[in-house]
Design an enzyme around this catalytic site. Structure first.
Site, PDB file in Angstrom:
ATOM      1  N   GLY A  90     -13.555  -3.552  -0.666  1.00 59.45           N
ATOM      2  CA  GLY A  90     -14.337  -2.737  -1.598  1.00 59.45           C
ATOM      3  C   GLY A  90     -13.873  -1.298  -1.725  1.00 59.45           C
ATOM      4  N   ASN A 129       0.797  -1.217   0.000  1.00 61.40           N
ATOM      5  CA  ASN A 129       0.000   0.000   0.000  1.00 61.40           C
ATOM      6  C   ASN A 129       0.834   1.273   0.000  1.00 61.40           C
ATOM      7  OD1 ASN A 129       0.298  -1.531   2.532  1.00 61.40           O
ATOM      8  ND2 ASN A 129      -0.376   0.380   3.498  1.00 61.40           N
ATOM      9  N   CYS A 181       5.008  12.072  12.100  1.00 65.02           N
ATOM     10  CA  CYS A 181       4.135  13.114  12.619  1.00 65.02           C
ATOM     11  C   CYS A 181       2.715  13.005  12.095  1.00 65.02           C
ATOM     12  CB  CYS A 181       4.685  14.470  12.241  1.00 65.02           C
ATOM     13  SG  CYS A 181       6.161  14.856  13.167  1.00 65.02           S
TER      14      CYS A 181
HETATM   15  C1  LIG Z   1      -2.681  -3.795   1.922  1.00 62.46           C
HETATM   16  C2  LIG Z   1      -3.893  -3.564   2.774  1.00 62.46           C
HETATM   17  N1  LIG Z   1      -4.389  -4.565   3.517  1.00 62.46           N
HETATM   18  C3  LIG Z   1      -5.480  -4.411   4.286  1.00 62.46           C
HETATM   19  C4  LIG Z   1      -6.125  -3.204   4.379  1.00 62.46           C
HETATM   20  C5  LIG Z   1      -7.308  -3.081   5.271  1.00 62.46           C
HETATM   21  O1  LIG Z   1      -8.497  -3.042   4.565  1.00 62.46           O
HETATM   22  P1  LIG Z   1      -9.830  -2.568   5.293  1.00 62.46           P
HETATM   23  O2  LIG Z   1      -9.670  -1.127   5.575  1.00 62.46           O
HETATM   24  O3  LIG Z   1     -10.936  -2.850   4.343  1.00 62.46           O
HETATM   25  O4  LIG Z   1      -9.943  -3.373   6.540  1.00 62.46           O
HETATM   26  C6  LIG Z   1      -5.632  -2.110   3.635  1.00 62.46           C
HETATM   27  C7  LIG Z   1      -6.297  -0.806   3.706  1.00 62.46           C
HETATM   28  O5  LIG Z   1      -5.836   0.153   4.242  1.00 62.46           O
HETATM   29  C8  LIG Z   1      -4.483  -2.302   2.828  1.00 62.46           C
HETATM   30  O6  LIG Z   1      -3.974  -1.287   2.124  1.00 62.46           O
END
Ligand SMILES: Cc1ncc(COP(=O)(O)O)c(C=O)c1O
Lengths: 293, 388
Positions: free
Chosen positions: B201, B152, B327
């Site tokens: 989603g 992410n 921060c």
């Molecule tokens: C790589 C990854 N895994 C899991 C999540 C968690 O997803 P959710 O917010 O639907 O629980 C996120 C979201 O921030 C993510 O980027």
């Protein structure tokens, strides 16, 4: 999302007194890039060396670090050295109309930079005979938090000036304990010394640092949590289970259930595993007693 | 108000697509029946769920019985991990990476406290894992290998297909957190060794609070939520019909547009990247430039701090991005991903993530390129670092 006051945003977007002063009477430098914020403060005194004539700063850090530094320079300008020495980090926060709790360390950093600059002035101008400034590295100036280089003196100062009661607060105000966390026990003892038992009894201190002294209430809660989260799942893996019957002082009464109840090595399990886990995760003073039937 | 926003934080969450909103609306108003009820009034709700299952299965190359709807990506992650342990009592080890989302990392940390052994794969300076290290760490004790499909923060893609084969070779299961990948790049699970795949989603223009778990057919499964018989007894709880319908529609849209979008997003991203590198000195891109999501740019600006950059970006043009700086989160430690990569502290605190979606335009990139050099310059003038 941080909720910054208009004043913080104003000083962040339009910082006052930015930059180096070449012929400064004192320069104070605190923080470093590893910590994520750092500040350099330059002070130039009036011709008679009694007042602060010019102030300049450079800051690496977030919006509140920049705003705190800018505010500090505005507050220092034109003050006599005696007036300036009376300022605290609270004055910076008030000047800005409050900072988020987690960002209070930015105002503390401003005060540290000022103290470092005063130290430099004392060195450069011994003829002024300014009071204060003895540094004692074995006593209060000993570093408690190695990650962020925070001394015992600094911790005591933020605790007293801001009436802090928990390790978490101390971390918000001066970062101590926010890195590896290895000094949390020591911070707790500093808090205990300063606040007496009042702090330990406060409900906000519910989850104390590992190794820190526990109140009865904290101990009972921790035993219960450890029992539910660690011990029962552990026993259930082997088809066993246990019930937490009572806690009396440092003695925990446990009834074994499921396969554990009929297991010939139940006492072993109790002593070696349940007790060891409780001692590891709650307090080394705990002992486990089996309740039969 | 929202029209003025320049939203380039689509890895955090996305807007609900108008088509998606239209598809879910009837189930919040007209067709509110419980899909398990017997009367015809509940028919449309039950049908919507099955139709969504078809669309979502098609998007990832699964069959419908392999899709379990959940409440979010985090629930899908937890479900897969806990199920792998519950169904393989003799295996007490997990292999994962240091750069997983907290939805995986914190579950693993908790399991360690309960005696599960967890190994965390290291990453190099570009955030890449070492397959040989992975191979060496998978043993006959390993219950699960869980490695994210796409990161992410930096957008890196991981070799999940190979890792899945590797896990199977030792009899272990394989899970991938594909929350950031689904809808952004093509994924075809049919015939693959991936046992579990999590998705969410709100990263593909459906609302927050709906997710799904792919479970490969015949893979042993233990439900995470016990209770009613919904989702064929695999996930209790009356279905979030509107959310499920939304996710189905979002999957349909993703499938229609995915190929063209990947090209469009990569073009926006590459223009922004080239423009920033050309106009801002001492900037550096983070991640694996050869294996990266098309929509993600993580770039750091030395000597200045991320939160300050973000607030200035918002001030300059309502630009919404995010940062790995300490921060911004209120924690005192910067991003665990960038730290695992061994990034220099000069750069660590000044990292900014821009992540695009199909709703971004060339003008968005122009605006960022117009304001960023000035912001970097102004903050550097304030900074005590980076000068001689
Ligand atoms: C790589 C990854 N895994 C899991 C999540 C968690 O997803 P959710 O917010 O639907 O629980 C996120 C979201 O921030 C993510 O980027």
């Amino acid at each position: 999302m941080w909720n910054y006051s208009e004043k913080v945003m104003d000083h962040f977007l339009n910082p006052r007194n930015v930059g180096e002063i070449v012929a400064a009477d004192g320069v104070g430098e605190v923080g470093n890039i590893v910590c994520g914020d750092a500040m350099k403060l330059y002070i130039k005194l009036s011709a008679d060396k009694q007042h602060i004539d010019q102030v300049g700063f450079q800051t690496f850090g977030c919006a509140s670090a920049i705003a705190s530094a800018s505010a500090l320079t505005e507050m220092l300008r034109g003050k006599s050295l005696a007036e300036a020495a009376a300022l605290t980090n609270q004055d910076i926060a008030h000047y800005l109309g409050e900072l988020p709790e987690e960002k209070m360390h930015c105002s503390v950093m401003g005060m540290e930079a000022f103290q470092a600059a005063m130290h430099d002035i004392r060195k450069k101008h011994p003829e002024l005979n300014l009071p204060g400034g003895e540094n004692d590295l074995t006593g209060e100036d000993r570093i408690v938090c190695q990650c962020f280089s925070i001394s015992e003196r600094k911790i005591k100062e933020v605790v007293q000036q801001n009436h802090l009661t928990t390790v978490e607060h101390v971390t918000h105000y001066c970062k101590a304990g926010g890195g590896c966390g290895g000094c949390k026990g020591e911070i707790q003892s500093i808090l205990d010394k300063l606040n007496g038992s009042a702090a330990a009894a406060s409900p906000a201190a519910a989850r104390p640092a590992p190794g820190a002294p526990l109140t009865n209430l904290q101990k009972m809660k921790l035993v219960q949590e450890t029992f539910d989260e660690v011990i029962r799942p552990g026993l259930m893996k082997d088809g066993g289970d246990a019930e937490l019957v009572d806690i009396d002082g440092d003695t925990v009464y446990v009834r074994l259930q499921g396969r554990c109840a009929s297991c010939p090595s139940a006492t072993q399990t109790l002593k070696h595993w349940v007790e060891a886990k409780l001692r590891e995760l709650v307090s080394t003073a705990l002992a486990v007693e089996e309740v039969k039937g | 108000m929202t029209n003025e926003i320049v939203y380039v934080d689509n890895n955090a969450t996305t807007c609900v697509a108008p088509e998606v909103f239209a598809a879910m609306q009837p189930f919040l108003t007209e067709y509110y029946g419980n899909p398990s009820s017997v009367y015809p009034f509940s028919g449309p709700a039950a049908k919507a769920i099955e139709q969504a299952r078809v669309s979502l299965a098609a998007l990832v190359g699964a069959t419908t019985e392999e899709i379990i709807f959940t409440s979010c990506g985090s629930e899908s992650d937890s479900t897969a991990i806990m199920s792998a342990l519950a169904t393989q009592a003799g295996r007490r080890k997990i292999l994962t990476t240091m750069v997983e989302h907290p939805a995986v990392l914190n579950v693993c940390r908790n399991l360690q406290k309960q005696g599960i052994h967890v190994d965390y794969l290291r990453v190099d300076s570009q955030g890449r894992i070492d397959l040989d290290e992975a191979r060496a760490l998978i043993s006959s004790d390993t219950a699960l290998v869980t490695v994210m499909f796409a990161n992410n923060e930096i957008g890196n893609l991981y070799p999940v297909w190979e890792l899945a084969e590797m896990a199977h070779a030792k009899g272990a299961l394989f899970h991938t957190d594909a929350v950031q990948a689904v809808g952004k790049i093509p994924i075809n699970l049919s015939g693959s060794a991936i046992d579990f795949l999590s998705l969410s989603g709100h990263k593909l223009h459906a609302p927050k609070g709906i997710g799904a778990l792919y479970r490969r057919r015949f893979v042993p499964f233990a439900p995470f939520l016990a209770g009613g018989h919904q989702e064929h007894g695999q996930r209790a709880g009356t279905e979030n019909v509107a959310g499920i319908a939304a996710l189905g529609k979002a999957a349909e849209l993703a499938q229609q547009h995915l190929a063209a979008e990947a090209v469009q997003l990569a073009a926006l991203r590459d223009r922004l990247q080239a423009g920033l590198l050309a106009s801002c000195p001492d900037a550096m891109v983070n991640g694996d430039l050869q294996h990266r999501l098309p929509n993600t740019l993580n770039i750091c600006f030395k000597y200045i701090e991320g939160e300050a950059i973000l607030l200035r970006l918002y001030q300059a043009g309502k630009i919404c991005a995010s940062s790995g700086s300490a921060c911004t989160t209120g924690s005192l430690e910067p991003s665990h991903v960038l730290r695992a990569m061994g990034l220099d502290y000069q750069a660590l605190h000044g990292s900014i993530r821009f992540s695009f979606s199909r709703y971004n335009t060339d003008q968005d990139v122009e605006l960022i390129l117009a304001v960023m050099p000035g912001i970097v310059k102004a903050l550097r003038e304030l900074s005590p670092f980076g000068r001689n």
